[in-house]
Design a protein around this motif. Structure first.
Motif, PDB file in Angstrom:
ATOM      1  N   SER A  68     -36.621  45.779 -25.434  1.00 45.29           N
ATOM      2  CA  SER A  68     -37.398  46.107 -26.619  1.00 45.29           C
ATOM      3  C   SER A  68     -37.175  47.561 -26.987  1.00 45.29           C
ATOM      4  O   SER A  68     -37.116  48.421 -26.112  1.00 45.29           O
TER       5      SER A  68
ATOM      6  N   ILE B  26     -39.019  50.086 -29.847  1.00 48.28           N
ATOM      7  CA  ILE B  26     -40.031  50.152 -30.895  1.00 48.28           C
ATOM      8  C   ILE B  26     -39.714  51.275 -31.862  1.00 48.28           C
ATOM      9  O   ILE B  26     -39.349  52.381 -31.453  1.00 48.28           O
TER      10      ILE B  26
ATOM     11  N   ARG C  34     -52.096  52.401 -31.601  1.00 49.69           N
ATOM     12  CA  ARG C  34     -51.238  51.367 -31.024  1.00 49.69           C
ATOM     13  C   ARG C  34     -49.889  51.961 -30.600  1.00 49.69           C
ATOM     14  O   ARG C  34     -49.288  51.520 -29.630  1.00 49.69           O
TER      15      ARG C  34
ATOM     16  N   GLU D  27     -50.395  53.276 -27.221  1.00 51.29           N
ATOM     17  CA  GLU D  27     -50.467  52.197 -26.216  1.00 51.29           C
ATOM     18  C   GLU D  27     -49.067  51.684 -25.871  1.00 51.29           C
ATOM     19  O   GLU D  27     -48.754  51.460 -24.699  1.00 51.29           O
ATOM     20  N   LYS D  28     -48.226  51.526 -26.888  1.00 54.10           N
ATOM     21  CA  LYS D  28     -46.856  51.023 -26.634  1.00 54.10           C
ATOM     22  C   LYS D  28     -46.083  52.032 -25.786  1.00 54.10           C
ATOM     23  O   LYS D  28     -45.373  51.663 -24.860  1.00 54.10           O
ATOM     24  N   GLN D  29     -46.219  53.312 -26.117  1.00 52.48           N
ATOM     25  CA  GLN D  29     -45.557  54.347 -25.322  1.00 52.48           C
ATOM     26  C   GLN D  29     -46.027  54.265 -23.869  1.00 52.48           C
ATOM     27  O   GLN D  29     -45.225  54.314 -22.931  1.00 52.48           O
TER      28      GLN D  29
ATOM     29  N   GLU E 230     -47.146  51.810 -22.285  1.00 47.56           N
ATOM     30  CA  GLU E 230     -46.661  50.612 -21.574  1.00 47.56           C
ATOM     31  C   GLU E 230     -45.244  50.821 -21.054  1.00 47.56           C
ATOM     32  O   GLU E 230     -44.697  49.956 -20.381  1.00 47.56           O
TER      33      GLU E 230
ATOM     34  N   ILE F  72     -42.471  51.220 -22.949  1.00 48.10           N
ATOM     35  CA  ILE F  72     -41.416  50.715 -23.847  1.00 48.10           C
ATOM     36  C   ILE F  72     -40.752  51.916 -24.527  1.00 48.10           C
ATOM     37  O   ILE F  72     -41.398  52.941 -24.752  1.00 48.10           O
TER      38      ILE F  72
ATOM     39  N   THR G  87     -39.896  54.136 -27.363  1.00 50.40           N
ATOM     40  CA  THR G  87     -40.623  54.258 -28.623  1.00 50.40           C
ATOM     41  C   THR G  87     -40.058  55.394 -29.478  1.00 50.40           C
ATOM     42  O   THR G  87     -39.861  56.511 -28.990  1.00 50.40           O
TER      43      THR G  87
ATOM     44  N   HIS H  17     -38.996  45.800 -32.339  1.00 54.44           N
ATOM     45  CA  HIS H  17     -40.429  45.585 -32.567  1.00 54.44           C
ATOM     46  C   HIS H  17     -41.004  46.736 -33.394  1.00 54.44           C
ATOM     47  O   HIS H  17     -40.684  47.899 -33.128  1.00 54.44           O
TER      48      HIS H  17
ATOM     49  N   PRO I 289     -44.658  48.104 -34.663  1.00 57.07           N
ATOM     50  CA  PRO I 289     -46.125  48.044 -34.795  1.00 57.07           C
ATOM     51  C   PRO I 289     -46.577  48.645 -36.127  1.00 57.07           C
ATOM     52  O   PRO I 289     -46.206  49.773 -36.456  1.00 57.07           O
TER      53      PRO I 289
ATOM     54  N   VAL J 151     -45.325  43.764 -35.183  1.00 56.43           N
ATOM     55  CA  VAL J 151     -46.374  43.743 -34.153  1.00 56.43           C
ATOM     56  C   VAL J 151     -47.665  44.153 -34.856  1.00 56.43           C
ATOM     57  O   VAL J 151     -47.896  45.333 -35.117  1.00 56.43           O
TER      58      VAL J 151
END
Ligand code: TYM
Length: 348
Positions: free
Chosen positions: A13, A15, A36, A39-41, A43, A45, A47, A153, A155, A189
């Motif tokens: 993935s 982002i 959000r 949050e993705k960072q 996790e 992923i 970004t 992806h 968001p 997303v």
């Protein structure tokens, strides 16, 4: 003859997302997007986040204000938890791949597709003969923002869904036209309790930085008193909160405040109505104001601190732009190869 070199698809993935630095960031931008993004960072992923200054000028921007708003938005990202060491953070105009790929996508996208974009129709209104060509072409540039990195992806808040569908159509048409399997078909997303934060004055209208009434929105630059005052004055109805979400079906203002509470608290809207079942707004609004101040004030304070050193913000954006360029440039090189444009030896 060797075929074009293909940069491999992003390993898993990747982002990408962006926010326009026109005016300040709102609670809608924060809950629908920025929170959000963090949050993705976190996790883990990959970004990439962009302040899309070239999108901003599709409507008139005073240059000094645009510069200020771009730095302030960057400060907002960092204050909200974007770590420029873990995410790539930059402003769009510093990476020319966006504009270059944007032009190619202007030649892939069809007039009919663009004419169906509801955001253009909303923004242009009755004035469509007199808005910029850029405002019409803007979703093709947005597709370029994403696909210059082969991001998988994206968001966003609910209002960007149609633009992401267009991005998918552009990727598919490019791949078909040139008989390649080159661009990924991105996944929107759109998740969480606050994918569409509504105006505090009118529960049927989106909270927006372009709304003429400042009372309609909470800005990330508002101080604690302003936040509390705006929530206290937010339009509501006279009924108490119901026991289930069903009871909010025809109560857009109440539903909006419940969604905002849920997103700020990290709860579901169901949990919020069950916690406040039977409560009057005289009880719910102060609780929401306290929560909003507790969550937003530290961000505002950190933004103010960061804005004292604009040189440092510019340095961070430049470093992000270098890292972004290192990903986008080889992808763009392949695009030029695929589309039949000569790159002379030794040139970028
Ligand atoms: P923009 O700048 O209008 O908004 C930035 C992000 O905030 C979300 N958002 C909201 N979410 C919930 N409730 C609201 N009231 C609300 N208002 C705004 C938006 O959905 C968006 O996620 N075209 C984009 C910027 C863009 C972009 C991109 C996004 C340019 N290139 C590439 C993703 C990928 C825009 O104008 O967003």
């Amino acid at each position: 003859m060797a075929g074009p070199v293909r940069t491999p698809q992003a390993a898993s993935s990747r982002i990408f997302s962006g926010i326009q630095p026109s005016g300040g960031l709102t609670l809608g931008n924060y809950l629908g997007a920025l929170k959000r993004f963090v949050e993705k960072q976190d996790e883990g992923i990959e970004t990439i986040y962009c302040l899309v200054d070239m999108h901003a000028i599709t409507v008139w921007q005073d240059p000094a204000k645009l510069r200020h708003a771009t730095r302030e938005a960057a400060a907002g990202f960092i204050a909200a938890g974007i770590d420029p060491a873990r995410s790539i953070l930059f402003n769009q105009s510093q990476v020319s791949a966006h504009a270059e790929l944007g032009w190619i996508f202007n030649c892939v996208a069809r007039m009919g597709w663009m004419s169906r974009m509801t955001q253009f129709k909303d923004k242009a209104g009755k004035n469509s003969e007199n808005v910029s060509l850029g405002l019409f072409a803007y979703p093709a540039l947005m597709a370029a923002d994403i696909l210059a990195y082969k991001a998988t992806h994206v968001p966003v808040g609910e209002d960007q869904k149609q633009h992401l569908e267009l991005c998918r159509d552009i990727a598919i048409k490019f791949n078909n036209d040139y008989a390649v399997d080159f661009f990924p078909v991105v996944e929107p997303v759109i998740e969480g309790a606050a994918t569409r934060v509504m105006s505090l004055r009118d529960g049927t209208k989106k909270m927006s930085k372009s709304d003429p009434s400042d009372q309609s929105r909470i800005n990330l630059t508002d101080d604690a008193d302003e936040i509390a005052r705006k929530i206290r004055k937010a339009r509501t109805d006279a009924d108490p909160l119901p026991e289930t979400l069903d009871g909010l079906k025809d109560r857009p203002e109440a539903r909006n405040l419940v969604n905002i509470y849920a997103a700020l608290a990290g709860h579901t809207p169901e949990q919020v109505v069950s916690d406040f079942a039977g409560a009057q707004f005289g009880t719910f609004k102060p609780a929401l104001a306290d929560l909003a101040v507790a969550r937003l004030s530290p961000i505002t304070a950190e933004m103010v601190r960061l804005m004292r050193d604009p040189g440092e913000i510019d340095r961070i954006l430049g470093e992000g732009a270098d890292r972004a360029d290192a990903i986008a440039r080889p992808i763009l090189r392949d695009v030029y190869e695929i589309t039949g444009m000569i790159r002379s030896p030794g040139r970028r």
